[in-house]
Design an enzyme around this catalytic site. Structure first.
Site, PDB file in Angstrom:
ATOM      1  N   ALA A  57     -12.428  -5.247  18.195  1.00 37.23           N
ATOM      2  CA  ALA A  57     -11.026  -4.809  18.228  1.00 37.23           C
ATOM      3  C   ALA A  57     -10.831  -3.427  18.841  1.00 37.23           C
ATOM      4  CB  ALA A  57     -10.445  -4.817  16.815  1.00 37.23           C
ATOM      5  N   ASN A  58     -11.906  -2.752  19.242  1.00 30.60           N
ATOM      6  CA  ASN A  58     -11.749  -1.376  19.709  1.00 30.60           C
ATOM      7  C   ASN A  58     -11.340  -1.283  21.178  1.00 30.60           C
ATOM      8  OD1 ASN A  58     -14.863  -2.081  19.573  1.00 30.60           O
ATOM      9  ND2 ASN A  58     -14.531  -0.847  21.408  1.00 30.60           N
ATOM     10  N   ILE A  61      -9.280  -7.281  25.038  1.00 29.64           N
ATOM     11  CA  ILE A  61      -8.444  -8.308  24.425  1.00 29.64           C
ATOM     12  C   ILE A  61      -8.298  -8.066  22.926  1.00 29.64           C
ATOM     13  CG2 ILE A  61      -8.378 -10.767  23.827  1.00 29.64           C
ATOM     14  CD1 ILE A  61      -9.592 -11.342  26.575  1.00 29.64           C
ATOM     15  N   GLY A  62      -9.384  -7.702  22.253  1.00 29.22           N
ATOM     16  CA  GLY A  62      -9.332  -7.501  20.818  1.00 29.22           C
ATOM     17  C   GLY A  62      -8.357  -6.421  20.403  1.00 29.22           C
ATOM     18  N   SER A 185     -14.895 -19.174  26.951  1.00 25.07           N
ATOM     19  CA  SER A 185     -14.823 -18.789  28.361  1.00 25.07           C
ATOM     20  C   SER A 185     -14.852 -20.050  29.208  1.00 25.07           C
ATOM     21  CB  SER A 185     -16.010 -17.893  28.724  1.00 25.07           C
ATOM     22  OG  SER A 185     -16.128 -17.755  30.133  1.00 25.07           O
ATOM     23  N   TYR A 211     -25.114 -16.028  28.827  1.00 24.00           N
ATOM     24  CA  TYR A 211     -23.689 -15.887  28.482  1.00 24.00           C
ATOM     25  C   TYR A 211     -22.998 -17.245  28.531  1.00 24.00           C
ATOM     26  CZ  TYR A 211     -18.777 -14.520  28.795  1.00 24.00           C
ATOM     27  OH  TYR A 211     -17.425 -14.407  28.582  1.00 24.00           O
TER      28      TYR A 211
END
Length: 330
Positions: A57-58, A61-62, A185, A211
């Protein structure tokens, strides 16, 4: 000098024409995004009294998702790996929304020990959780192992969300109606299923394929969570935000970062990338919808073939339970 000559030499030179073409292309991309996506501004959902947990969240998107959820009255837990960066994000969100109710939780999604510690703290602070956004991810480069011996990318992008969601199941069910959103993704279609990848073994992986595979596993397990939680009031869905220019690129080699910087004129920014995630978080028409994969345009589409196979998902679930020791008393 005639006017037409002045225009052709000074205004309509090759450089000017290129800049105008770039501007027009960028404008067309922006307009395309706006016409394809759900309109956040027309969504009336109020989250007063609800608790939301957002990982990663930092930034990116978050952070955008956290800010919007807080603006709508939710008590938002910013689940961040770095306390310092999390504090900065919390201060910025608080400044943008004076009445925001925010909590900062420190968690490293690549570490099972950190996740368990975070979950214990979180369940004391928030016995009911109405929304869990599994957003935190790493790009897959460089290839490194965690102290627990897991590939960093698989640990962060798949094992972490799997373990955290399981540990928070009780709080999600106590909420009566809750949503879990796994940020996947479009690259999951380029991955393949090999459960041994979870432990750093498995078949060979090409550039950034760890990924791709980690996002395939996250998409696959979404359906298994949905089946297991059917009838509990908890829904679980996954979504691809599209290609978004965020800080996840910071670990890439310089020439790849430069390429992404150039392409940032044409791909989504974090606010645009957050829109599909917010759709799954807020849209009333999704009440009761579970086990689905949503595109960047906010429509249900089939994921990669391997992610549609319930037998593959069952094998993945069993391997993940064993890996995370969920079959043992915590």
């Amino acid at each position: 000098m005639p006017l037409w000559s002045l225009l052709s030499t000074q205004v309509w030179g090759p450089g000017s024409v290129l800049l105008i073409l770039v501007f027009l292309l960028r404008l067309s991309v922006q307009l395309w995004h706006k016409t394809q996506l759900w309109d956040l501004q027309h969504c009336p959902t109020d989250l007063t009294g609800k608790t939301a947990v957002v990982t990663g969240a930092n930034s990116g998107i978050g952070k955008v998702v956290s800010q919007e959820l807080a603006r709508r009255g939710a008590r938002v837990v910013l689940a961040c790996r770095s306390r310092e960066r999390g504090q900065r994000a919390l201060a910025e969100i608080q400044a943008a929304s004076k009445d925001a109710s925010l909590l900062l939780g420190e968690v490293d999604l690549s570490s099972m020990a950190s996740i368990r510690s975070f979950a214990r703290w979180l369940l004391q602070e928030c016995p009911e959780i109405h929304l869990l956004v599994n957003n935190a991810a790493v790009c897959g480069i460089p290839r490194t192992l965690t102290p627990e011996g897991l590939d960093l990318t698989f640990a962060t992008n798949y094992v972490g969300p799997f373990l955290l969601t399981n540990l928070l199941q009780g709080a999600l069910q106590r909420a009566g109606s809750a949503r879990v959103i796994n940020v996947s993704s479009s690259w999951q279609t380029q991955g393949y299923f090999d459960e041994e990848h979870l432990t750093g073994a498995g078949g060979p992986l090409t550039f950034n394929q760890n990924y791709f595979c980690s996002k395939l596993l996250l998409t696959s397990i979404t359906g298994e969570f949905a089946r297991r939680l059917q009838g509990t009031g908890v829904t679980v869905n996954s979504v691809e935000p599209g290609v978004v220019y965020t800080e996840i690129m910071r670990m890439l080699p310089l020439y790849y970062r430069f390429s992404f910087w150039i392409s940032s004129f044409f791909i989504k920014d974090p606010t645009q990338g957050a829109n599909p995630v917010l759709y799954l978080s807020l849209a009333k028409e999704l009440d009761g919808i579970s086990g689905k994969y949503f595109s960047r345009s906010c429509v249900i589409i089939p994921p990669a073939k391997a992610a549609q196979d319930p037998q593959v998902a069952q094998r993945l679930w069993n391997a993940s339970v064993k890996l995370t020791n969920l079959d043992k008393v915590d």
